[in-house]
Design an enzyme around this catalytic site. Sequence first.
Site, PDB file in Angstrom:
ATOM      1  N   CYS A  26     -18.614  -7.467 -22.408  1.00 36.49           N
ATOM      2  CA  CYS A  26     -17.514  -6.605 -21.983  1.00 36.49           C
ATOM      3  C   CYS A  26     -17.830  -5.155 -22.319  1.00 36.49           C
ATOM      4  O   CYS A  26     -18.220  -4.848 -23.438  1.00 36.49           O
ATOM      5  CB  CYS A  26     -16.264  -7.060 -22.740  1.00 36.49           C
TER       6      CYS A  26
HETATM    7  P1  IMP Z   1     -17.429 -13.954 -25.098  1.00 41.00           P
HETATM    8  O1  IMP Z   1     -17.080 -15.383 -25.411  1.00 41.00           O
HETATM    9  O2  IMP Z   1     -17.490 -13.064 -26.281  1.00 41.00           O
HETATM   10  O3  IMP Z   1     -18.659 -13.848 -24.247  1.00 41.00           O
HETATM   11  O4  IMP Z   1     -16.198 -13.382 -24.242  1.00 41.00           O
HETATM   12  C1  IMP Z   1     -15.705 -13.995 -23.067  1.00 41.00           C
HETATM   13  C2  IMP Z   1     -14.507 -13.203 -22.578  1.00 41.00           C
HETATM   14  O5  IMP Z   1     -14.884 -11.868 -22.207  1.00 41.00           O
HETATM   15  C3  IMP Z   1     -13.842 -13.734 -21.318  1.00 41.00           C
HETATM   16  O6  IMP Z   1     -13.067 -14.870 -21.519  1.00 41.00           O
HETATM   17  C4  IMP Z   1     -13.052 -12.520 -20.843  1.00 41.00           C
HETATM   18  O7  IMP Z   1     -11.836 -12.374 -21.534  1.00 41.00           O
HETATM   19  C5  IMP Z   1     -13.942 -11.367 -21.251  1.00 41.00           C
HETATM   20  N1  IMP Z   1     -14.711 -10.849 -20.093  1.00 41.00           N
HETATM   21  C6  IMP Z   1     -15.402 -11.549 -19.184  1.00 41.00           C
HETATM   22  N2  IMP Z   1     -16.005 -10.741 -18.285  1.00 41.00           N
HETATM   23  C7  IMP Z   1     -15.678  -9.492 -18.637  1.00 41.00           C
HETATM   24  C8  IMP Z   1     -16.006  -8.214 -18.085  1.00 41.00           C
HETATM   25  O8  IMP Z   1     -16.757  -8.066 -17.117  1.00 41.00           O
HETATM   26  N3  IMP Z   1     -15.453  -7.152 -18.718  1.00 41.00           N
HETATM   27  C9  IMP Z   1     -14.642  -7.280 -19.808  1.00 41.00           C
HETATM   28  N4  IMP Z   1     -14.338  -8.455 -20.367  1.00 41.00           N
HETATM   29  C10 IMP Z   1     -14.849  -9.556 -19.784  1.00 41.00           C
END
Ligand code: IMP
Length: 338
Positions: free
Chosen positions: A181
Site C-alpha cells: 500500500c
Molecule cells: P497485507 O496483508 O499487509 O499485504 O495487506 C493487505 C491489505 O492491503 C488489503 O486487504 C487491503 O486492505 C490493502 N490494500 C490492497 N491493495 C492496496 C492498494 O493498492 N493500496 C492500498 N492498500 C491496499
Amino acid sequence: MKIYSKKDLNNYSLSLTYDDISLIPLEISQVKTRNEVNTKSFFIGEELTVPVISSPMDTVTGLEMAKELTNLGCIGILNRFNSSLNDLVTNGKNLEGIKAVSISLTAEESLIDQLAEKNMIICIDTANANNAYVLKKCEELKSKYKVKVIIGNVAHGSTLKQLVDAGADAVRIGIGGGSVCTTSVQTGIGIGQVSSLLNVYFTKLENKLDIALIADGGIKSPGDVAKALACGADVVMLGRMLAGTKETPGEVIKYNDQLWKKYRGSASFGVKMKNEFIEGEETLVPYKGAVKNVINGISDGLRSAMSYLNCNSLSDLQNINSFAVLSTSSYLERLPRK
Ligand code: IMP
C-alpha cells in the site's frame, strides 16, 4: 516497565503498530498443551476454525484459494478484478464452497441478485468506507436482500455508528498499513494498525455497537495475528501472508534460481492498467507451496500464544489486558539473529 492495558494503549500519545507492542503473560497457565485450546469462532454467521480471511486482491483470492480456505475453516473473499465473477455466476459455474465475494460500487444488479440468492457474504471493496456512496450501497444491499455485508476501510472509530446504521455487519480496519500500500506515502492518510484497531474496538464497546471487526493490513507473522486478536479484532484479513501460495491466481515464476509469484496492490498500475492515480505497488514474493501450511502455521502460533496467556478460547485472547510498548532495541532483541 509499565504494563499497559488496552485502554492505556488506546490513549498512548503516539500511534502504534504490531512491532511496537508485545503480549505479556501474567498468570500461571492452566493450559496443558496448545492442542487443547479452542480457536473456533463465529464471524457474521459463519463458523471459523482459524480466524483468518483472505484479502479480495487479484493476486490473492481466486476460486481455488476461496474454496481451499473454506475447506480449512477460514473465509476467502473472491476478488472483483480478474475472476470474471459475472461470467462465473451467469454461466452457472460451480461456486460451491465460496463463502464471500467482493464487488465494486458499480456492480450490476443482476450479479448482486445472484450472489444474494446464493447466500454469499458481500464485501463492498473500496479504499474508504467513510464515503456517502459506500454507505448508500450498503443500505441498498441490506434493505433489498438478506445478505451479510462487509465494508471498509476505516482507520478510526469516529464513524462506526454511521456504518452500523447503514447495516454493515463487519468493517475492515486499516488504512495505509498494507504491505503493498502506498496510500500513506501518496496522501498522508493513515495511522498504525494497533491504534486503528483499539480505537474502533473501544468505540464499538462504549456505544454497544453490533459489528464485527476485521484487522486488515500489515500482518506479517502468526505473532501479529495474536496481537491483532488481543487488540480486539474478531478476525484478521491477510494479503501478503497468503500471497505466493499454490492456490493464489497467477503463474509460478522462476527467477535467480528461485520460485516466486506476483503480489500487487488493488490500486496498483498492474490492476488498473490505465493512467490513473496509483496507491499500490507490485512485487514478487517467494513461492510458498500449499496455503494449508501457512494456515497451520498461524493456527500453531495462535494456540501457543493462547497457552502462554492462559486463554482457552479466542474470546479469552480478545480480553487480554497486559501489553508492553517496546523500545526499538527490545523490539530488535525479540528477533532471531543469524
Ligand atoms: P497485507 O496483508 O499487509 O499485504 O495487506 C493487505 C491489505 O492491503 C488489503 O486487504 C487491503 O486492505 C490493502 N490494500 C490492497 N491493495 C492496496 C492498494 O493498492 N493500496 C492500498 N492498500 C491496499
